[in-house]
Design an enzyme around this catalytic site. Structure first.
Site, short mmCIF file in Angstrom:
data_model
loop_
_atom_site.label_atom_id
_atom_site.label_comp_id
_atom_site.label_asym_id
_atom_site.label_seq_id
_atom_site.Cartn_x
_atom_site.Cartn_y
_atom_site.Cartn_z
N PRO A 103 0.78 -1.12 -0.46
CA PRO A 103 0.32 0.32 0.23
C PRO A 103 0.52 1.26 0.31
O PRO A 103 0.24 1.94 0.10
CB PRO A 103 -0.99 -0.54 1.58
CG PRO A 103 -0.22 -1.04 1.94
CD PRO A 103 0.59 -1.93 1.07
N ASP A 146 -10.82 0.27 -25.06
CA ASP A 146 -11.26 -0.13 -23.57
C ASP A 146 -11.28 1.80 -22.91
O ASP A 146 -10.51 2.53 -22.87
CB ASP A 146 -10.37 -1.51 -22.58
CG ASP A 146 -10.73 -2.13 -22.48
OD1 ASP A 146 -12.01 -2.04 -22.87
OD2 ASP A 146 -10.67 -3.09 -22.98
N1 ADE Z 1 -0.36 -5.40 0.78
C1 ADE Z 1 -1.55 -5.11 0.49
N2 ADE Z 1 -2.52 -4.13 0.92
C2 ADE Z 1 -1.90 -3.62 -0.79
C3 ADE Z 1 -2.75 -2.61 -1.79
N3 ADE Z 1 -3.88 -1.74 -1.79
N4 ADE Z 1 -1.94 -2.07 -2.91
C4 ADE Z 1 -0.69 -3.06 -3.17
N5 ADE Z 1 -0.02 -4.02 -2.45
C5 ADE Z 1 -0.84 -4.19 -1.03
#
Ligand code: ADE
Length: 247
Positions: free
Chosen positions: A87, A167
């Site tokens: 994240p 797309d």
């Molecule tokens: N691991 C946990 N959440 C994630 C996300 N939103 N994007 C990529 N890897 C992750």
């Protein structure tokens, strides 16, 4: 294209990679995907892959020695970019998918628990990608999202090449609505222009509806866009129609 995945849960990938377009791409030799179990590279009899964080706190951290052993093994057969799914990464989008699709091979590293030791990120990871502003339990689902978005851009993977080009996002707008037979379904009609056979009018209608949907759902994409004269005119019509609708 070759993609190697480093994960604690390789079995999670079986269904997704073996089914439909991704399955066919692999059978056709356009895509090779292999999932490696990081735990197979542990050193002790308990096959330990994680440890408590220095400095204390909740959660466990994937050990740098185990992850590196796995990475170095895979690097010997795949010299591609190492992408860590987290994240904290840059947010994945169609432009990123297109640039990754140009690579001959990729290594996707999936974290779990609190993540991986920072020294792996500093020394071995080339790029960090997030699939959106929410937190999942691990990098496996994000890795599948990246593989799917990238694989469909490999020439030959989609049966109909035109559909990838038209797309949503490919031309920076959300895609126009689609209809098929029957022309009337439970009192709802297909827009008459689509039955007209007039290709120019159909092209214009589709562009206008793409602009309408994008304006409603993703005004940020319209703001960023360099509008052509035709698009500016169609957008004016849309705005007028939407104002009248509101009355
Ligand atoms: N691991 C946990 N959440 C994630 C996300 N939103 N994007 C990529 N890897 C992750």
């Amino acid at each position: 294209m070759r993609i190697d995945i480093l994960t604690l849960f390789p079995e999670m990938f079986d269904g997704v990679l073996g089914t439909s377009i991704l399955g066919r791409a692999q059978s056709a030799g356009l895509l090779t995907v292999q999932a490696w179990n990081i735990r197979d590279f542990a050193f002790d009899k308990h096959r330990t892959v994680d440890d408590v964080p220095y400095g204390g706190g909740a959660g466990m951290v994937l050990k740098p020695d185990v992850v590196t052993a796995c990475l170095e093994h895979v690097k010997a057969v795949n010299p591609g970019k190492v992408v860590y799914l987290t994240p904290q990464g840059s947010v994945f989008d169609q432009v990123k998918a297109e640039s990754l699709a140009q690579e001959a091979s990729l290594i996707l590293l999936c974290g779990h628990y609190e993540g991986i030791d920072q020294r792996i990120r500093d020394g071995w990871v080339d790029e960090e990608i997030s699939i959106g502003d929410y937190v999942l339990t691990g990098g496996e689902l994000p890795a599948m999202v990246v593989i799917d978005a990238v694989a469909r851009l490999i020439p030959g993977v989609l049966g109909d090449e035109a559909s990838a080009r038209e797309d949503s996002f490919v031309n920076g707008l959300l895609e126009y609505p689609h209809y098929t037979r029957p022309a009337e379904f439970r009192g709802r009609q297909v827009p008459p222009v689509l039955l007209s056979g007039n290709h120019e009018m159909i092209r214009k209608w589709r562009l206008k509806e793409a602009l309408r949907l994008t304006l409603k759902r993703r005004p940020d994409l319209i703001e960023r866009r360099l509008l052509s004269d035709e698009e500016r005119q169609l957008l004016r019509e849309v705005l007028k129609e939407e104002c009248n609708e509101g009355r």
